[in-house]
Design a protein around this motif. Sequence first.
Motif, PDB file in Angstrom:
ATOM      1  N   TYR A   1      21.807  29.937 -29.767  1.00  9.16           N
ATOM      2  CA  TYR A   1      20.460  29.634 -30.234  1.00  9.16           C
ATOM      3  C   TYR A   1      20.083  30.570 -31.381  1.00  9.16           C
ATOM      4  O   TYR A   1      20.346  31.772 -31.317  1.00  9.16           O
ATOM      5  CB  TYR A   1      19.447  29.786 -29.096  1.00  9.16           C
ATOM      6  CG  TYR A   1      19.591  28.709 -28.040  1.00  9.16           C
ATOM      7  CD1 TYR A   1      19.079  27.433 -28.251  1.00  9.16           C
ATOM      8  CD2 TYR A   1      20.253  28.967 -26.849  1.00  9.16           C
ATOM      9  CE1 TYR A   1      19.220  26.445 -27.288  1.00  9.16           C
ATOM     10  CE2 TYR A   1      20.401  27.986 -25.883  1.00  9.16           C
ATOM     11  CZ  TYR A   1      19.875  26.722 -26.117  1.00  9.16           C
ATOM     12  OH  TYR A   1      20.025  25.747 -25.169  1.00  9.16           O
TER      13      TYR A   1
ATOM     14  N   ARG B   1      26.423  29.090 -16.955  1.00  5.64           N
ATOM     15  CA  ARG B   1      25.782  28.802 -18.238  1.00  5.64           C
ATOM     16  C   ARG B   1      25.288  30.100 -18.857  1.00  5.64           C
ATOM     17  O   ARG B   1      24.717  30.952 -18.160  1.00  5.64           O
ATOM     18  CB  ARG B   1      24.614  27.836 -18.044  1.00  5.64           C
ATOM     19  CG  ARG B   1      23.747  27.655 -19.290  1.00  5.64           C
ATOM     20  CD  ARG B   1      22.549  26.787 -18.997  1.00  5.64           C
ATOM     21  NE  ARG B   1      21.479  26.981 -19.965  1.00  5.64           N
ATOM     22  CZ  ARG B   1      20.255  26.495 -19.835  1.00  5.64           C
ATOM     23  NH1 ARG B   1      19.950  25.755 -18.787  1.00  5.64           N
ATOM     24  NH2 ARG B   1      19.332  26.757 -20.743  1.00  5.64           N
TER      25      ARG B   1
ATOM     26  N   LYS C   1      31.245  33.346 -28.278  1.00  2.00           N
ATOM     27  CA  LYS C   1      31.407  32.090 -27.550  1.00  2.00           C
ATOM     28  C   LYS C   1      32.879  31.779 -27.328  1.00  2.00           C
ATOM     29  O   LYS C   1      33.283  31.339 -26.248  1.00  2.00           O
ATOM     30  CB  LYS C   1      30.740  30.946 -28.321  1.00  2.00           C
ATOM     31  CG  LYS C   1      30.901  29.583 -27.665  1.00  2.00           C
ATOM     32  CD  LYS C   1      30.146  28.506 -28.429  1.00  2.00           C
ATOM     33  CE  LYS C   1      30.322  27.149 -27.760  1.00  2.00           C
ATOM     34  NZ  LYS C   1      29.533  26.078 -28.426  1.00  2.00           N
TER      35      LYS C   1
ATOM     36  N   LYS D   1      14.003  31.633 -19.195  1.00  2.00           N
ATOM     37  CA  LYS D   1      14.765  32.111 -18.034  1.00  2.00           C
ATOM     38  C   LYS D   1      13.942  33.097 -17.215  1.00  2.00           C
ATOM     39  O   LYS D   1      13.957  33.070 -15.976  1.00  2.00           O
ATOM     40  CB  LYS D   1      16.063  32.770 -18.508  1.00  2.00           C
ATOM     41  CG  LYS D   1      16.852  33.492 -17.419  1.00  2.00           C
ATOM     42  CD  LYS D   1      17.256  32.568 -16.276  1.00  2.00           C
ATOM     43  CE  LYS D   1      18.258  33.216 -15.334  1.00  2.00           C
ATOM     44  NZ  LYS D   1      17.725  34.426 -14.676  1.00  2.00           N
TER      45      LYS D   1
ATOM     46  N   LYS E   1      14.281  31.329 -25.311  1.00  2.00           N
ATOM     47  CA  LYS E   1      15.185  30.934 -24.229  1.00  2.00           C
ATOM     48  C   LYS E   1      15.220  32.005 -23.146  1.00  2.00           C
ATOM     49  O   LYS E   1      15.285  31.698 -21.952  1.00  2.00           O
ATOM     50  CB  LYS E   1      16.584  30.688 -24.784  1.00  2.00           C
ATOM     51  CG  LYS E   1      16.646  29.570 -25.813  1.00  2.00           C
ATOM     52  CD  LYS E   1      16.155  28.257 -25.225  1.00  2.00           C
ATOM     53  CE  LYS E   1      16.159  27.137 -26.256  1.00  2.00           C
ATOM     54  NZ  LYS E   1      15.641  25.870 -25.697  1.00  2.00           N
TER      55      LYS E   1
ATOM     56  N   ASP F   1      12.929  22.732 -28.833  1.00  2.00           N
ATOM     57  CA  ASP F   1      13.492  23.959 -29.394  1.00  2.00           C
ATOM     58  C   ASP F   1      12.512  25.125 -29.299  1.00  2.00           C
ATOM     59  O   ASP F   1      12.754  26.202 -29.838  1.00  2.00           O
ATOM     60  CB  ASP F   1      13.923  23.761 -30.853  1.00  2.00           C
ATOM     61  CG  ASP F   1      12.769  23.423 -31.783  1.00  2.00           C
ATOM     62  OD1 ASP F   1      11.634  23.225 -31.282  1.00  2.00           O
ATOM     63  OD2 ASP F   1      13.000  23.355 -32.995  1.00  2.00           O
TER      64      ASP F   1
ATOM     65  N   THR G   1      20.777  37.400 -23.924  1.00  2.00           N
ATOM     66  CA  THR G   1      21.306  36.233 -23.225  1.00  2.00           C
ATOM     67  C   THR G   1      20.326  35.719 -22.177  1.00  2.00           C
ATOM     68  O   THR G   1      19.524  36.473 -21.627  1.00  2.00           O
ATOM     69  CB  THR G   1      22.629  36.573 -22.504  1.00  2.00           C
ATOM     70  OG1 THR G   1      22.373  37.554 -21.480  1.00  2.00           O
ATOM     71  CG2 THR G   1      23.668  37.121 -23.464  1.00  2.00           C
TER      72      THR G   1
ATOM     73  N   ASN H   1      25.810  28.364 -24.967  1.00  2.09           N
ATOM     74  CA  ASN H   1      24.896  27.758 -25.925  1.00  2.09           C
ATOM     75  C   ASN H   1      24.403  28.805 -26.911  1.00  2.09           C
ATOM     76  O   ASN H   1      23.862  29.845 -26.502  1.00  2.09           O
ATOM     77  CB  ASN H   1      23.699  27.136 -25.199  1.00  2.09           C
ATOM     78  CG  ASN H   1      24.135  26.142 -24.132  1.00  2.09           C
ATOM     79  OD1 ASN H   1      24.811  25.168 -24.429  1.00  2.09           O
ATOM     80  ND2 ASN H   1      23.758  26.402 -22.886  1.00  2.09           N
TER      81      ASN H   1
ATOM     82  N   ASP I   1      23.180  31.342 -22.380  1.00  7.02           N
ATOM     83  CA  ASP I   1      22.495  31.128 -23.649  1.00  7.02           C
ATOM     84  C   ASP I   1      22.553  32.433 -24.433  1.00  7.02           C
ATOM     85  O   ASP I   1      22.194  33.493 -23.899  1.00  7.02           O
ATOM     86  CB  ASP I   1      21.038  30.725 -23.425  1.00  7.02           C
ATOM     87  CG  ASP I   1      20.908  29.407 -22.686  1.00  7.02           C
ATOM     88  OD1 ASP I   1      21.885  28.636 -22.664  1.00  7.02           O
ATOM     89  OD2 ASP I   1      19.819  29.143 -22.130  1.00  7.02           O
TER      90      ASP I   1
ATOM     91  N   ILE J   1      16.619  33.503 -29.734  1.00  7.90           N
ATOM     92  CA  ILE J   1      16.956  33.642 -28.319  1.00  7.90           C
ATOM     93  C   ILE J   1      15.757  34.040 -27.470  1.00  7.90           C
ATOM     94  O   ILE J   1      15.748  33.803 -26.262  1.00  7.90           O
ATOM     95  CB  ILE J   1      18.104  34.671 -28.139  1.00  7.90           C
ATOM     96  CG1 ILE J   1      18.647  34.654 -26.702  1.00  7.90           C
ATOM     97  CG2 ILE J   1      17.639  36.070 -28.539  1.00  7.90           C
ATOM     98  CD1 ILE J   1      19.241  33.332 -26.272  1.00  7.90           C
TER      99      ILE J   1
END
Length: 388
Positions: free
Chosen positions: A220, A169, A197, A230, A226, A302, A148, A218, A171, A223
Amino acid sequence: MTKTRGTEVDNKPTIFVAPPRALVPYLHQTDKVRLTVVARGNYEVIKEHGIYIKSQRFGNVEAWKPYRVVNSSSAADRQYSHVILSTKCVPEVIKTPDLLKPLISSPYCDQFQQPVYVLLQNGLNIEVDLYRAIKALGKPEEPVIINTGVYVFANLISANVVEHGPFARLDIGVYRPHDYTTMVNSPAEQQVLEGLKELFHVRALCVSPGNYQNVDINIYPEIQRKKFAKNMLNIAYAACACLTRCSLTSLFRPPPTNVPYEPYLDPVTADRVNLYTRKWIKDILDECVRLGRAMGFPDSEDGLPSSIVENSMKTSEKNYSGPDSNHNPSTLLDIEKGAPIEVEVIWGETVRLAKERDVEVPRIEMAYAMLLLVQNQILRQINSSKQT
Protein backbone atom coordinates in the motif's frame (compact mmCIF):
# COMPACT_ATOMS: atom_id res chain seq x y z
CA MET A 1 32.21 -7.18 5.28
CA THR A 2 31.41 -4.36 2.90
CA LYS A 3 29.04 -1.55 3.71
CA THR A 4 26.57 -2.35 0.92
CA ARG A 5 23.06 -3.24 2.05
CA GLY A 6 23.66 -6.64 3.55
CA THR A 7 24.01 -9.87 1.62
CA GLU A 8 26.00 -13.03 2.17
CA VAL A 9 28.45 -14.42 -0.41
CA ASP A 10 25.58 -16.31 -2.10
CA ASN A 11 23.59 -13.01 -2.29
CA LYS A 12 20.83 -14.23 0.01
CA PRO A 13 19.43 -11.33 2.06
CA THR A 14 20.41 -11.61 5.70
CA ILE A 15 17.49 -10.97 8.03
CA PHE A 16 17.49 -10.32 11.76
CA VAL A 17 14.29 -11.44 13.49
CA ALA A 18 13.26 -10.71 17.06
CA PRO A 19 11.42 -12.85 18.12
CA PRO A 20 10.10 -15.53 15.69
CA ARG A 21 6.47 -15.83 16.86
CA ALA A 22 4.58 -13.78 14.27
CA LEU A 23 7.11 -14.40 11.51
CA VAL A 24 7.24 -18.18 11.43
CA PRO A 25 4.03 -18.67 9.40
CA TYR A 26 5.42 -16.35 6.70
CA LEU A 27 9.05 -17.39 6.34
CA HIS A 28 9.51 -20.90 7.70
CA GLN A 29 9.45 -22.58 4.27
CA THR A 30 11.47 -20.13 2.22
CA ASP A 31 15.07 -20.75 1.21
CA LYS A 32 15.47 -17.23 -0.14
CA VAL A 33 16.97 -15.71 3.01
CA ARG A 34 19.34 -16.31 5.88
CA LEU A 35 17.37 -15.82 9.08
CA THR A 36 19.06 -14.86 12.32
CA VAL A 37 16.49 -15.39 15.08
CA VAL A 38 16.98 -13.67 18.42
CA ALA A 39 15.60 -15.62 21.36
CA ARG A 40 15.88 -14.79 25.03
CA GLY A 41 14.05 -16.93 27.57
CA ASN A 42 13.59 -19.72 25.02
CA TYR A 43 17.07 -19.48 23.46
CA GLU A 44 18.33 -22.88 24.60
CA VAL A 45 15.22 -24.84 23.64
CA ILE A 46 14.97 -23.27 20.16
CA LYS A 47 18.67 -23.72 19.51
CA GLU A 48 18.57 -27.38 20.50
CA HIS A 49 15.12 -28.50 19.39
CA GLY A 50 13.96 -25.91 16.84
CA ILE A 51 10.42 -24.54 16.53
CA TYR A 52 7.27 -26.59 16.17
CA ILE A 53 4.58 -25.02 14.01
CA LYS A 54 0.94 -26.02 14.23
CA SER A 55 -0.70 -24.25 11.30
CA GLN A 56 -4.24 -24.57 10.01
CA ARG A 57 -3.15 -22.95 6.76
CA PHE A 58 0.21 -24.58 6.04
CA GLY A 59 0.07 -27.80 8.04
CA ASN A 60 2.38 -28.85 10.85
CA VAL A 61 6.15 -28.47 10.81
CA GLU A 62 8.38 -30.15 13.37
CA ALA A 63 11.73 -28.90 14.60
CA TRP A 64 12.14 -26.05 12.10
CA LYS A 65 15.43 -24.23 12.60
CA PRO A 66 16.52 -20.89 11.13
CA TYR A 67 19.98 -20.20 9.73
CA ARG A 68 21.14 -19.34 13.24
CA VAL A 69 19.72 -18.66 16.71
CA VAL A 70 21.42 -16.09 18.92
CA ASN A 71 20.81 -14.15 22.09
CA SER A 72 20.55 -10.39 21.88
CA SER A 73 24.15 -9.71 22.88
CA SER A 74 25.65 -11.66 19.97
CA ALA A 75 23.38 -10.53 17.14
CA ALA A 76 25.10 -7.27 16.12
CA ASP A 77 27.97 -8.94 14.26
CA ARG A 78 27.12 -8.56 10.56
CA GLN A 79 25.34 -6.50 7.94
CA TYR A 80 21.61 -7.19 7.81
CA SER A 81 19.41 -6.37 4.87
CA HIS A 82 16.32 -6.29 7.07
CA VAL A 83 15.54 -6.21 10.78
CA ILE A 84 12.10 -7.63 11.48
CA LEU A 85 10.69 -6.85 14.92
CA SER A 86 7.71 -8.86 16.10
CA THR A 87 7.94 -8.28 19.83
CA LYS A 88 5.00 -6.76 21.63
CA CYS A 89 5.42 -2.99 21.65
CA VAL A 90 5.21 -2.04 25.34
CA PRO A 91 7.06 1.28 25.68
CA GLU A 92 6.44 1.56 29.43
CA VAL A 93 8.58 -1.58 29.79
CA ILE A 94 11.14 -1.01 27.03
CA LYS A 95 11.17 1.37 24.09
CA THR A 96 12.01 0.08 20.62
CA PRO A 97 15.32 2.00 20.34
CA ASP A 98 16.47 0.46 23.61
CA LEU A 99 15.49 -2.98 22.37
CA LEU A 100 17.47 -2.45 19.16
CA LYS A 101 20.29 -0.48 20.76
CA PRO A 102 23.07 -2.85 19.55
CA LEU A 103 22.08 -2.04 15.95
CA ILE A 104 21.64 1.73 16.29
CA SER A 105 24.78 2.53 18.27
CA SER A 106 28.53 2.11 18.00
CA PRO A 107 30.33 0.03 16.98
CA TYR A 108 27.61 -1.49 14.75
CA CYS A 109 26.51 1.69 13.00
CA ASP A 110 30.17 2.64 12.40
CA GLN A 111 30.82 -0.61 10.51
CA PHE A 112 27.52 -1.31 8.76
CA GLN A 113 24.69 0.48 6.99
CA GLN A 114 21.37 0.77 8.71
CA PRO A 115 19.05 -2.01 7.45
CA VAL A 116 15.42 -1.80 6.44
CA TYR A 117 13.34 -2.06 9.62
CA VAL A 118 10.08 -4.01 9.40
CA LEU A 119 7.68 -3.67 12.34
CA LEU A 120 5.30 -6.61 12.73
CA GLN A 121 3.62 -5.10 15.77
CA ASN A 122 0.22 -3.94 16.88
CA GLY A 123 -0.52 -0.33 17.67
CA LEU A 124 -0.32 3.19 16.28
CA ASN A 125 2.73 5.48 16.01
CA ILE A 126 5.00 2.59 16.93
CA GLU A 127 7.55 3.84 14.39
CA VAL A 128 8.14 7.27 15.93
CA ASP A 129 10.75 6.43 18.57
CA LEU A 130 12.77 4.25 16.21
CA TYR A 131 12.67 6.84 13.43
CA ARG A 132 13.93 9.57 15.77
CA ALA A 133 16.69 7.34 17.14
CA ILE A 134 17.99 6.51 13.65
CA LYS A 135 17.81 10.16 12.58
CA ALA A 136 19.85 11.07 15.66
CA LEU A 137 22.74 8.98 14.28
CA GLY A 138 23.36 11.79 11.81
CA LYS A 139 23.54 9.51 8.78
CA PRO A 140 22.82 11.06 5.37
CA GLU A 141 20.35 8.30 4.44
CA GLU A 142 16.71 8.63 5.45
CA PRO A 143 15.63 5.81 7.82
CA VAL A 144 13.68 3.10 6.01
CA ILE A 145 10.91 1.74 8.23
CA ILE A 146 8.17 -0.51 6.91
CA ASN A 147 5.01 -0.68 8.92
CA THR A 148 2.58 -3.56 8.60
CA GLY A 149 -0.91 -4.74 9.22
CA VAL A 150 -0.53 -8.32 10.45
CA TYR A 151 -3.39 -10.79 10.07
CA VAL A 152 -1.87 -14.04 11.19
CA PHE A 153 -3.67 -15.49 14.27
CA ALA A 154 -0.34 -16.81 15.62
CA ASN A 155 0.46 -17.36 19.29
CA LEU A 156 3.48 -18.81 21.06
CA ILE A 157 1.75 -21.43 23.20
CA SER A 158 4.94 -22.81 24.76
CA ALA A 159 8.68 -22.11 24.63
CA ASN A 160 9.12 -23.39 21.06
CA VAL A 161 5.60 -24.12 19.80
CA VAL A 162 3.78 -21.63 17.53
CA GLU A 163 0.07 -22.13 16.91
CA HIS A 164 -1.16 -20.55 13.66
CA GLY A 165 -4.70 -20.19 12.36
CA PRO A 166 -6.08 -20.01 8.82
CA PHE A 167 -4.79 -16.52 7.95
CA ALA A 168 -1.44 -15.41 6.53
CA ARG A 169 -1.96 -11.86 5.34
CA LEU A 170 0.50 -8.99 5.58
CA ASP A 171 -0.20 -5.39 4.54
CA ILE A 172 3.03 -3.43 4.07
CA GLY A 173 3.96 0.18 3.39
CA VAL A 174 6.70 2.72 4.04
CA TYR A 175 6.46 4.92 7.12
CA ARG A 176 6.42 8.65 6.37
CA PRO A 177 6.48 10.91 9.44
CA HIS A 178 3.34 13.05 9.92
CA ASP A 179 2.05 12.05 6.47
CA TYR A 180 -1.33 10.33 6.18
CA THR A 181 -2.25 11.41 2.64
CA THR A 182 0.56 10.61 0.17
CA MET A 183 -0.94 7.97 -2.10
CA VAL A 184 1.95 7.17 -4.45
CA ASN A 185 5.16 5.34 -3.59
CA SER A 186 8.40 6.78 -4.90
CA PRO A 187 10.41 4.41 -7.14
CA ALA A 188 12.82 3.78 -4.26
CA GLU A 189 9.96 3.02 -1.83
CA GLN A 190 8.28 0.70 -4.31
CA GLN A 191 11.56 -1.17 -4.86
CA VAL A 192 12.03 -1.73 -1.13
CA LEU A 193 8.46 -2.98 -0.74
CA GLU A 194 8.60 -5.26 -3.79
CA GLY A 195 11.85 -6.71 -2.48
CA LEU A 196 10.29 -7.47 0.90
CA LYS A 197 7.21 -8.97 -0.73
CA GLU A 198 9.39 -11.28 -2.80
CA LEU A 199 11.10 -12.56 0.36
CA PHE A 200 7.79 -13.33 2.03
CA HIS A 201 5.83 -14.53 -0.97
CA VAL A 202 6.34 -18.30 -0.86
CA ARG A 203 4.13 -21.27 -1.54
CA ALA A 204 3.67 -23.73 1.30
CA LEU A 205 1.87 -27.06 1.30
CA CYS A 206 -1.49 -26.75 2.99
CA VAL A 207 -3.17 -29.36 5.18
CA SER A 208 -4.92 -30.85 2.15
CA PRO A 209 -2.37 -32.79 0.02
CA GLY A 210 -1.72 -31.07 -3.27
CA ASN A 211 -3.45 -27.87 -2.21
CA TYR A 212 -0.97 -24.97 -2.12
CA GLN A 213 -1.54 -21.71 -0.30
CA ASN A 214 0.27 -18.43 -0.84
CA VAL A 215 1.01 -15.91 1.83
CA ASP A 216 -1.08 -12.81 1.07
CA ILE A 217 1.25 -9.81 0.81
CA ASN A 218 -0.34 -6.45 -0.06
CA ILE A 219 1.66 -3.31 -0.85
CA TYR A 220 0.00 0.00 0.00
CA PRO A 221 1.30 3.48 -0.82
CA GLU A 222 -0.18 4.84 2.41
CA ILE A 223 0.08 2.24 5.19
CA GLN A 224 -1.21 4.32 8.11
CA ARG A 225 -4.88 3.93 7.16
CA LYS A 226 -4.44 0.16 6.77
CA LYS A 227 -2.64 0.02 10.10
CA PHE A 228 -5.45 2.07 11.62
CA ALA A 229 -8.05 -0.37 10.24
CA LYS A 230 -6.17 -3.30 11.77
CA ASN A 231 -5.86 -1.46 15.08
CA MET A 232 -9.63 -1.01 15.14
CA LEU A 233 -10.01 -4.75 15.50
CA ASN A 234 -7.59 -4.84 18.41
CA ILE A 235 -9.29 -1.89 20.09
CA ALA A 236 -12.75 -3.43 19.93
CA TYR A 237 -12.39 -7.19 20.11
CA ALA A 238 -9.33 -7.44 22.32
CA ALA A 239 -10.90 -4.95 24.73
CA CYS A 240 -14.01 -7.12 24.99
CA ALA A 241 -11.97 -10.25 25.63
CA CYS A 242 -9.58 -8.62 28.09
CA LEU A 243 -12.16 -6.75 30.15
CA THR A 244 -14.46 -9.78 30.45
CA ARG A 245 -11.72 -12.45 30.44
CA CYS A 246 -13.95 -14.33 27.99
CA SER A 247 -12.98 -15.86 24.67
CA LEU A 248 -14.55 -14.30 21.61
CA THR A 249 -16.11 -17.70 20.89
CA SER A 250 -18.27 -17.09 23.97
CA LEU A 251 -19.70 -14.08 22.17
CA PHE A 252 -20.14 -15.48 18.66
CA ARG A 253 -20.38 -19.27 18.83
CA PRO A 254 -23.82 -20.91 19.11
CA PRO A 255 -24.47 -23.85 21.45
CA PRO A 256 -23.14 -27.20 20.18
CA THR A 257 -25.40 -29.71 18.49
CA ASN A 258 -23.57 -32.90 17.47
CA VAL A 259 -19.94 -32.03 18.30
CA PRO A 260 -19.29 -30.86 21.87
CA TYR A 261 -17.25 -27.70 22.41
CA GLU A 262 -16.98 -24.76 24.74
CA PRO A 263 -17.23 -21.91 25.40
CA TYR A 264 -20.31 -20.74 23.54
CA LEU A 265 -23.07 -18.16 23.90
CA ASP A 266 -25.66 -19.63 26.23
CA PRO A 267 -29.27 -18.99 25.17
CA VAL A 268 -30.27 -17.92 28.68
CA THR A 269 -29.17 -14.30 28.14
CA ALA A 270 -28.10 -14.41 24.50
CA ASP A 271 -30.64 -11.77 23.52
CA ARG A 272 -29.13 -9.24 25.94
CA VAL A 273 -25.55 -10.11 24.95
CA ASN A 274 -26.46 -9.59 21.32
CA LEU A 275 -28.24 -6.32 22.11
CA TYR A 276 -25.69 -4.73 24.44
CA THR A 277 -22.31 -6.48 24.17
CA ARG A 278 -22.25 -6.62 20.39
CA LYS A 279 -23.53 -3.05 20.23
CA TRP A 280 -20.67 -1.96 22.54
CA ILE A 281 -18.20 -3.44 20.07
CA LYS A 282 -19.95 -1.79 17.12
CA ASP A 283 -20.01 1.56 18.92
CA ILE A 284 -16.25 1.34 19.50
CA LEU A 285 -15.70 0.63 15.81
CA ASP A 286 -17.88 3.64 14.96
CA GLU A 287 -15.74 5.81 17.24
CA CYS A 288 -12.67 4.63 15.36
CA VAL A 289 -14.21 5.54 12.01
CA ARG A 290 -14.98 9.06 13.25
CA LEU A 291 -11.38 9.44 14.38
CA GLY A 292 -10.17 8.12 11.03
CA ARG A 293 -12.18 10.80 9.23
CA ALA A 294 -10.55 13.46 11.40
CA MET A 295 -7.14 12.06 10.46
CA GLY A 296 -7.93 12.47 6.77
CA PHE A 297 -8.89 8.92 5.81
CA PRO A 298 -11.72 9.17 3.24
CA ASP A 299 -14.81 6.98 3.11
CA SER A 300 -13.55 4.84 0.23
CA GLU A 301 -11.96 1.48 -0.41
CA ASP A 302 -8.48 3.03 -0.55
CA GLY A 303 -9.25 5.00 2.61
CA LEU A 304 -11.30 3.86 5.60
CA PRO A 305 -14.69 2.72 4.27
CA SER A 306 -17.66 2.98 6.62
CA SER A 307 -18.53 -0.59 5.64
CA ILE A 308 -15.54 -1.76 7.69
CA VAL A 309 -17.74 -1.78 10.80
CA GLU A 310 -20.39 -4.16 9.49
CA ASN A 311 -17.85 -6.24 7.58
CA SER A 312 -15.65 -6.76 10.64
CA MET A 313 -18.64 -7.86 12.72
CA LYS A 314 -19.59 -10.41 10.07
CA THR A 315 -16.00 -11.63 9.66
CA SER A 316 -15.51 -11.98 13.41
CA GLU A 317 -18.72 -13.95 13.77
CA LYS A 318 -17.55 -16.26 10.99
CA ASN A 319 -14.07 -16.69 12.48
CA TYR A 320 -15.23 -17.34 16.04
CA SER A 321 -18.44 -19.32 15.53
CA GLY A 322 -17.01 -22.57 14.17
CA PRO A 323 -16.61 -25.70 16.31
CA ASP A 324 -12.85 -25.75 15.69
CA SER A 325 -12.24 -22.12 16.57
CA ASN A 326 -9.69 -21.92 19.37
CA HIS A 327 -7.94 -18.59 18.81
CA ASN A 328 -7.84 -16.00 21.56
CA PRO A 329 -6.53 -12.43 21.26
CA SER A 330 -2.87 -12.47 22.24
CA THR A 331 -3.57 -9.63 24.68
CA LEU A 332 -5.91 -11.89 26.64
CA LEU A 333 -3.27 -14.61 26.68
CA ASP A 334 -0.74 -12.09 28.00
CA ILE A 335 -3.06 -11.14 30.85
CA GLU A 336 -3.61 -14.79 31.72
CA LYS A 337 0.17 -15.32 31.77
CA GLY A 338 0.83 -12.15 33.77
CA ALA A 339 2.74 -10.57 30.87
CA PRO A 340 2.59 -6.85 30.00
CA ILE A 341 0.01 -5.86 27.40
CA GLU A 342 0.07 -3.33 24.53
CA VAL A 343 -2.26 -0.92 26.29
CA GLU A 344 -0.45 2.28 25.31
CA VAL A 345 0.06 1.66 21.59
CA ILE A 346 -3.38 0.13 20.94
CA TRP A 347 -5.74 2.08 23.22
CA GLY A 348 -3.66 4.91 24.70
CA GLU A 349 -2.34 6.21 21.39
CA THR A 350 -5.85 6.14 19.92
CA VAL A 351 -7.14 8.23 22.83
CA ARG A 352 -4.28 10.69 22.39
CA LEU A 353 -4.88 11.01 18.64
CA ALA A 354 -8.57 11.66 19.35
CA LYS A 355 -7.81 14.36 21.92
CA GLU A 356 -5.46 16.10 19.48
CA ARG A 357 -8.35 16.30 16.99
CA ASP A 358 -11.20 16.97 19.45
CA VAL A 359 -12.93 13.69 18.60
CA GLU A 360 -14.92 12.12 21.42
CA VAL A 361 -14.20 8.42 21.94
CA PRO A 362 -15.79 7.67 25.35
CA ARG A 363 -15.94 3.89 24.97
CA ILE A 364 -12.33 3.62 23.82
CA GLU A 365 -11.30 5.93 26.65
CA MET A 366 -13.19 3.74 29.13
CA ALA A 367 -11.45 0.61 27.84
CA TYR A 368 -8.09 2.39 28.07
CA ALA A 369 -8.82 3.49 31.65
CA MET A 370 -9.69 -0.04 32.76
CA LEU A 371 -6.80 -1.70 30.95
CA LEU A 372 -4.38 0.84 32.43
CA LEU A 373 -5.20 -0.61 35.84
CA VAL A 374 -4.82 -4.16 34.54
CA GLN A 375 -1.39 -3.23 33.16
CA ASN A 376 -0.45 -1.49 36.40
CA GLN A 377 -1.08 -4.62 38.41
CA ILE A 378 0.74 -6.85 35.95
CA LEU A 379 3.79 -4.60 36.21
CA ARG A 380 3.45 -4.45 40.01
CA GLN A 381 3.52 -8.22 40.24
CA ILE A 382 6.50 -8.46 37.89
CA ASN A 383 8.45 -5.84 39.85
CA SER A 384 7.55 -7.44 43.17
CA SER A 385 8.80 -10.83 41.99
CA LYS A 386 12.15 -9.28 41.03
CA GLN A 387 12.62 -7.96 44.55
CA THR A 388 12.01 -11.28 46.30
